[in-house]
Design a protein around this motif. Sequence first.
Motif, PDB file in Angstrom:
ATOM      1  N   LEU A 159       0.812  -1.216   0.000  1.00  0.00           N
ATOM      2  CA  LEU A 159       0.000   0.000   0.000  1.00  0.00           C
ATOM      3  C   LEU A 159       0.850   1.273   0.000  1.00  0.00           C
ATOM      4  CD1 LEU A 159      -2.876  -0.983   2.488  1.00  0.00           C
ATOM      5  CD2 LEU A 159      -2.821  -1.172  -0.013  1.00  0.00           C
ATOM      6  N   CYS A 160       2.159   1.128  -0.144  1.00  0.00           N
ATOM      7  CA  CYS A 160       3.022   2.308  -0.107  1.00  0.00           C
ATOM      8  C   CYS A 160       2.737   3.266  -1.262  1.00  0.00           C
ATOM      9  CB  CYS A 160       4.493   1.887  -0.135  1.00  0.00           C
ATOM     10  SG  CYS A 160       5.141   1.403   1.483  1.00  0.00           S
ATOM     11  N   TYR A 161       2.354   2.752  -2.421  1.00  0.00           N
ATOM     12  CA  TYR A 161       2.064   3.649  -3.533  1.00  0.00           C
ATOM     13  C   TYR A 161       0.838   4.518  -3.253  1.00  0.00           C
ATOM     14  CZ  TYR A 161       5.425   2.822  -7.256  1.00  0.00           C
ATOM     15  OH  TYR A 161       6.564   2.813  -8.028  1.00  0.00           O
ATOM     16  N   ARG A 162      -0.069   4.042  -2.429  1.00  0.00           N
ATOM     17  CA  ARG A 162      -1.212   4.880  -2.059  1.00  0.00           C
ATOM     18  C   ARG A 162      -0.734   6.089  -1.255  1.00  0.00           C
ATOM     19  NH1 ARG A 162      -6.190   0.645  -0.716  1.00  0.00           N
ATOM     20  NH2 ARG A 162      -6.531   0.045  -2.900  1.00  0.00           N
ATOM     21  N   SER A 163       0.242   5.871  -0.371  1.00  0.00           N
ATOM     22  CA  SER A 163       0.803   6.986   0.397  1.00  0.00           C
ATOM     23  C   SER A 163       1.544   7.959  -0.515  1.00  0.00           C
ATOM     24  CB  SER A 163       1.748   6.455   1.482  1.00  0.00           C
ATOM     25  OG  SER A 163       1.052   5.609   2.380  1.00  0.00           O
ATOM     26  N   LEU A 164       2.309   7.416  -1.464  1.00  0.00           N
ATOM     27  CA  LEU A 164       3.034   8.278  -2.391  1.00  0.00           C
ATOM     28  C   LEU A 164       2.063   9.059  -3.272  1.00  0.00           C
ATOM     29  CD1 LEU A 164       5.934   5.883  -3.454  1.00  0.00           C
ATOM     30  CD2 LEU A 164       6.147   7.958  -2.084  1.00  0.00           C
ATOM     31  N   ALA A 165       0.969   8.427  -3.672  1.00  0.00           N
ATOM     32  CA  ALA A 165      -0.011   9.116  -4.510  1.00  0.00           C
ATOM     33  C   ALA A 165      -0.715  10.231  -3.748  1.00  0.00           C
ATOM     34  CB  ALA A 165      -1.028   8.115  -5.050  1.00  0.00           C
ATOM     35  N   ALA A 166      -0.893  10.053  -2.445  1.00  0.00           N
ATOM     36  CA  ALA A 166      -1.564  11.063  -1.634  1.00  0.00           C
ATOM     37  C   ALA A 166      -0.703  12.306  -1.447  1.00  0.00           C
ATOM     38  CB  ALA A 166      -1.941  10.475  -0.272  1.00  0.00           C
ATOM     39  N   ASP A 167       0.611  12.129  -1.455  1.00  0.00           N
ATOM     40  CA  ASP A 167       1.531  13.267  -1.275  1.00  0.00           C
ATOM     41  C   ASP A 167       2.786  12.995  -2.106  1.00  0.00           C
ATOM     42  OD1 ASP A 167       2.756  15.567  -0.384  1.00  0.00           O
ATOM     43  OD2 ASP A 167       3.332  14.731   1.568  1.00  0.00           O
ATOM     44  N   PRO A 168       2.715  13.167  -3.420  1.00  0.00           N
ATOM     45  CA  PRO A 168       3.823  12.782  -4.302  1.00  0.00           C
ATOM     46  C   PRO A 168       5.098  13.587  -4.038  1.00  0.00           C
ATOM     47  CG  PRO A 168       1.782  13.130  -5.541  1.00  0.00           C
ATOM     48  CD  PRO A 168       1.559  13.676  -4.175  1.00  0.00           C
ATOM     49  N   PRO A 169       6.228  12.920  -3.818  1.00  0.00           N
ATOM     50  CA  PRO A 169       7.500  13.628  -3.675  1.00  0.00           C
ATOM     51  C   PRO A 169       7.867  14.353  -4.965  1.00  0.00           C
ATOM     52  CG  PRO A 169       7.671  11.362  -2.876  1.00  0.00           C
ATOM     53  CD  PRO A 169       6.372  11.473  -3.609  1.00  0.00           C
ATOM     54  N   ALA A 170       8.589  15.435  -4.828  1.00  0.00           N
ATOM     55  CA  ALA A 170       8.944  16.249  -5.993  1.00  0.00           C
ATOM     56  C   ALA A 170       9.898  15.524  -6.931  1.00  0.00           C
ATOM     57  CB  ALA A 170       9.565  17.565  -5.533  1.00  0.00           C
ATOM     58  N   ASP A 171      10.664  14.560  -6.405  1.00  0.00           N
ATOM     59  CA  ASP A 171      11.684  13.905  -7.222  1.00  0.00           C
ATOM     60  C   ASP A 171      11.228  12.560  -7.784  1.00  0.00           C
ATOM     61  OD1 ASP A 171      11.581  12.579  -4.792  1.00  0.00           O
ATOM     62  OD2 ASP A 171      13.764  12.398  -4.567  1.00  0.00           O
ATOM     63  N   LEU A 172       9.928  12.334  -7.858  1.00  0.00           N
ATOM     64  CA  LEU A 172       9.437  11.082  -8.434  1.00  0.00           C
ATOM     65  C   LEU A 172       9.866  10.946  -9.896  1.00  0.00           C
ATOM     66  CD1 LEU A 172       5.743  10.497  -7.286  1.00  0.00           C
ATOM     67  CD2 LEU A 172       7.738   9.108  -6.743  1.00  0.00           C
ATOM     68  N   ASP A 173      10.085   9.708 -10.300  1.00  0.00           N
ATOM     69  CA  ASP A 173      10.314   9.419 -11.703  1.00  0.00           C
ATOM     70  C   ASP A 173       9.105   9.905 -12.517  1.00  0.00           C
ATOM     71  OD1 ASP A 173      11.721   7.429 -13.818  1.00  0.00           O
ATOM     72  OD2 ASP A 173       9.537   7.196 -13.904  1.00  0.00           O
ATOM     73  N   PRO A 174       9.318  10.571 -13.650  1.00  0.00           N
ATOM     74  CA  PRO A 174       8.181  11.113 -14.425  1.00  0.00           C
ATOM     75  C   PRO A 174       7.156  10.051 -14.826  1.00  0.00           C
ATOM     76  CG  PRO A 174      10.230  12.079 -15.182  1.00  0.00           C
ATOM     77  CD  PRO A 174      10.605  11.002 -14.215  1.00  0.00           C
ATOM     78  N   TRP A 175       7.613   8.877 -15.259  1.00  0.00           N
ATOM     79  CA  TRP A 175       6.679   7.815 -15.620  1.00  0.00           C
ATOM     80  C   TRP A 175       5.901   7.358 -14.397  1.00  0.00           C
ATOM     81  CZ3 TRP A 175       6.020   2.745 -14.040  1.00  0.00           C
ATOM     82  CH2 TRP A 175       5.190   1.957 -14.832  1.00  0.00           C
ATOM     83  N   GLU A 176       6.610   7.254 -13.283  1.00  0.00           N
ATOM     84  CA  GLU A 176       5.982   6.834 -12.034  1.00  0.00           C
ATOM     85  C   GLU A 176       4.921   7.846 -11.602  1.00  0.00           C
ATOM     86  OE1 GLU A 176       7.784   5.101  -7.847  1.00  0.00           O
ATOM     87  OE2 GLU A 176       8.807   6.772  -8.837  1.00  0.00           O
ATOM     88  N   ARG A 177       5.242   9.123 -11.687  1.00  0.00           N
ATOM     89  CA  ARG A 177       4.282  10.160 -11.318  1.00  0.00           C
ATOM     90  C   ARG A 177       3.032  10.086 -12.202  1.00  0.00           C
ATOM     91  NH1 ARG A 177       4.355  14.963  -8.641  1.00  0.00           N
ATOM     92  NH2 ARG A 177       6.603  14.768  -8.250  1.00  0.00           N
ATOM     93  N   ARG A 178       3.254   9.857 -13.495  1.00  0.00           N
ATOM     94  CA  ARG A 178       2.146   9.823 -14.444  1.00  0.00           C
ATOM     95  C   ARG A 178       1.172   8.689 -14.138  1.00  0.00           C
ATOM     96  NH1 ARG A 178       5.254  10.456 -18.361  1.00  0.00           N
ATOM     97  NH2 ARG A 178       5.378   8.381 -19.306  1.00  0.00           N
TER      98      ARG A 178
END
Length: 313
Positions: A159-178
């Motif tokens: 469920l870690c991606y749910r946490s990242l999606a709720a508050d995306p870090p600025a340095d996320l991989d562009p594909w990952e962010r998308r």
Amino acid sequence: MPPVTASGVRATWESLPAAVRAGVEDLLGSPVVAAVNQSGGFSPGLAARVRCADGGRAFVKAVGTPLNPESPGIHRREADVTAALPATAPVPRLRGSYDDGDWVALVFDEVDGRMPHEPWRPDELRLVVDGVTKLSRSLTPCPVPSPRLARDELREPMLCYRSLAADPPADLDPWERRHLNRLADLAASALDVVDGDTLVHYDLRADNVLLDGSRVWFVDWPWAFRGAVWIDSLMLLKNAAFHGHDPEPYLDGHPLLGGVDPWHVTAALAGLAGFFGANGRRPAPPGLPTIREFQLAQHATTLAWVRRRTGWA
């Protein structure tokens, strides 16, 4: 070659409190006259091959709350698992443990083996891929009474991606962010497919394997749980990808992974990528200064494999 390897700052035999050394020697039945401290892994505790006055040899692990407050509990959990393993398992036998409340030491039979080369050599990787298949089959049904269950143990990482999606870090991989929301849903879906009746090691990588000729030994069992028979094979291939190997050819016809729905495999990998991405951004815990860098390096290679398998643009 990966940018970082599994390594930490380990205690030495000489640095252990005298009472701990005496407790270990009581378990051994003879004073320790020589200790060869081992590197590798992330525990801040001792890992040493010891030789006793009576000629006996053993492998000793020890850690205390002054080094890391969580690590003694990890050793206790490993003691519970390894004490219950069948004698036929390719795991060094646990002779006994010392526990004074602050320090925990485990004494194992010494295996006359070595860790695989890092990065993996193809011949050694194939040997261990086959060894993990045999290991998982031999630990089915699960031989450890009342172990932790996969669905419970993997809930937080999947469920870690749910946490990242709720508050995306600025340095996320562009594909990952998308694709954050899609990755979050995909990873969470893995919780529906990870249960089973196999004792799963869950931390299979090169530094938790010993090679003794053609025999493969598996060490460091604190994270073990009962789950699907294919999980450990996937964990090993994730480590192979980290070391620059193409893991896909090992999936074709694999005795345990070959029959698993490919999307289930991708879902578990997505969960691992999310776990490494979230935890790698946290402050390093006491005594483990390099673990976050290692997690971020694993995130990069695991995410690349997920991207390849999803085919998402």
